[in-house]
Design a protein around this motif. Structure first.
Motif, mmCIF file in Angstrom:
data_model
loop_
_atom_site.group_PDB
_atom_site.id
_atom_site.type_symbol
_atom_site.label_atom_id
_atom_site.label_comp_id
_atom_site.label_asym_id
_atom_site.label_seq_id
_atom_site.Cartn_x
_atom_site.Cartn_y
_atom_site.Cartn_z
ATOM 1 N N ASN A 135 0.803 -1.213 0.000
ATOM 2 C CA ASN A 135 0.000 0.000 0.000
ATOM 3 C C ASN A 135 0.844 1.274 0.000
ATOM 4 O O ASN A 135 0.374 2.331 -0.400
ATOM 5 C CB ASN A 135 -0.974 -0.010 1.183
ATOM 6 N N ASN A 136 2.089 1.162 0.437
ATOM 7 C CA ASN A 136 2.986 2.315 0.359
ATOM 8 C C ASN A 136 3.381 2.643 -1.068
ATOM 9 O O ASN A 136 3.709 3.776 -1.379
ATOM 10 C CB ASN A 136 4.279 2.041 1.141
ATOM 11 N N PHE A 137 3.381 1.623 -1.910
ATOM 12 C CA PHE A 137 3.830 1.837 -3.286
ATOM 13 C C PHE A 137 2.683 2.049 -4.257
ATOM 14 O O PHE A 137 2.816 2.716 -5.265
ATOM 15 C CB PHE A 137 4.650 0.630 -3.764
ATOM 16 N N ILE A 138 1.585 1.414 -3.969
ATOM 17 C CA ILE A 138 0.483 1.420 -4.922
ATOM 18 C C ILE A 138 -0.786 1.368 -4.084
ATOM 19 O O ILE A 138 -0.836 0.655 -3.091
ATOM 20 C CB ILE A 138 0.614 0.205 -5.872
ATOM 21 N N GLU A 139 -1.768 2.167 -4.446
ATOM 22 C CA GLU A 139 -2.951 2.215 -3.589
ATOM 23 C C GLU A 139 -3.792 0.952 -3.747
ATOM 24 O O GLU A 139 -4.382 0.706 -4.798
ATOM 25 C CB GLU A 139 -3.774 3.449 -3.933
ATOM 26 N N ILE A 140 -3.832 0.161 -2.688
ATOM 27 C CA ILE A 140 -4.593 -1.092 -2.712
ATOM 28 C C ILE A 140 -6.073 -0.762 -2.493
ATOM 29 O O ILE A 140 -6.417 -0.024 -1.580
ATOM 30 C CB ILE A 140 -4.107 -2.028 -1.573
#
Ligand SMILES: Nc1nc2c(ncn2[C@@H]2O[C@H](COP(=O)(O)OP(=O)(O)O)[C@@H](O)[C@H]2O)c(=O)[nH]1
Ligand SMILES: [Mg+2]
Length: 290
Positions: free
Chosen positions: A232-237
């Motif tokens: 979730n830090n890299f890509i919005e889940i």
């Protein structure tokens, strides 16, 4: 230890069960142990205090479990949700660590949308690193009778994502499900690759993918939390699929992950077949944990 490592933890519910079965009377020691177990579960202070107040004078595991069941299903109820296909093509990206069940979940979802929603579905082999990964998805697509898109092995996953959207538009596809790789040579490499697919798909679509589903594995216990946070830090889940709840692991560790992420837990994977996919339903899920 790697943040994705597989440390086993027997989990909060087994500790609670032990506590209640070994304690015949309510005394300060029992209450202290109870509090410790609840805090260790890391459900967040408000849930923990609420549970503690309701459980501190309870004598039997049976009574305790019915209280926990009610309380936790209330907590999890808001995370029951349906994926509503409100765009065309509706694009779903599957992400997660290697081996958790992404490809299988992609196939199950394709089957679900085709059979229950009568949608025209295309599966996309975005894990181009291993030829076997492409074949695995192609095999599922044939079995389901849905469309399939792939490029050669080692093709750039970003271009696979981009071209699959173009193809979906051309072929009047309702739901496009893009599988991705999860190999972990380095965490950074994995995240960079996933971001690349996300960006390429967004570019082709002119908007972001409609769902980015993180698949986690019920047998991985406390690591579920780490995976949710890191991805979730890299890509919005946008939601979670919890695979492999059919084994001995029931996936209780997902509770705190969901509580932090504040996104739906859409589905549970309940086996290796296409039909082994169940909508998440909080009451039944908690009941199985106890
Ligand atoms: N028992 C069980 N096995 C599953 C489930 N989902 C996936 N698997 C198995 O887990 C293994 C890895 O699955 P795969 O989809 O290839 O994982 P990926 O690497 O994340 O794509 C395969 O052997 C699957 O059959 C599930 O819900 N229950
Ligand atoms: Mg895979």
């Amino acid at each position: 230890m790697s943040i994705f490592g597989k440390k086993k933890d027997k989990g909060f519910f087994s500790y609670l069960k032990e506590l209640f079965s070994s304690n015949k009377e309510i005394n300060p020691e029992f209450q202290e142990n109870l509090k410790r177990i609840l805090y260790k579960a890391d459900l967040g202070p408000s849930i923990v205090e609420g549970l503690f107040n309701k459980l501190k004078n309870i004598k039997t595991y049976e009574e305790a479990s019915s209280i926990i069941q009610n309380e936790l299903s209330k907590v999890l109820k808001p995370y029951e949700s349906e994926i509503s296909v409100d765009k065309k093509p509706f694009v779903i990206m599957m992400v997660g660590v290697n081996g958790v069940g992404k490809t299988t979940a992609a196939a199950k979802l394709a089957y679900w949308f085709k059979e229950t929603n009568n949608k025209k579905v295309m599966l996309v082999a975005g894990d181009t690193f291993r030829a076997a990964a492409v074949e695995q998805l192609e095999h599922w697509a044939k079995k389901i009778g849905c469309e399939f898109f792939s490029k050669s092995q080692n093709a750039d996953p970003g271009s696979v994502g981009y071209e699959s959207v173009t193809m979906a538009i051309k072929n009047d596809i309702d739901v496009l499900i893009i599988d991705t790789g999860g190999r972990l040579h380095t965490q950074r490499g994995l995240m960079a690759e996933i971001s690349k697919v996300y960006k390429a798909v967004s570019k082709a679509l002119n908007h972001n993918p409609d769902q980015v589903l993180l698949v986690v594995d019920a047998t991985q216990g406390q690591n579920i939390q780490n995976q949710v946070e890191i991805f979730n830090n890299f890509i919005e889940i946008s939601g979670i699929i919890l695979a492999k709840v059919d084994g001995t692991a029931k996936g209780g560790a997902v509770i705190k992950a969901i509580e932090k992420l504040k996104r739906p837990l859409f589905f549970l994977g309940t086996g290796e077949k296409l039909t082994d996919l169940a909508r998440f339903e909080s009451q039944g899920f908690i009941a199985k944990l106890l």
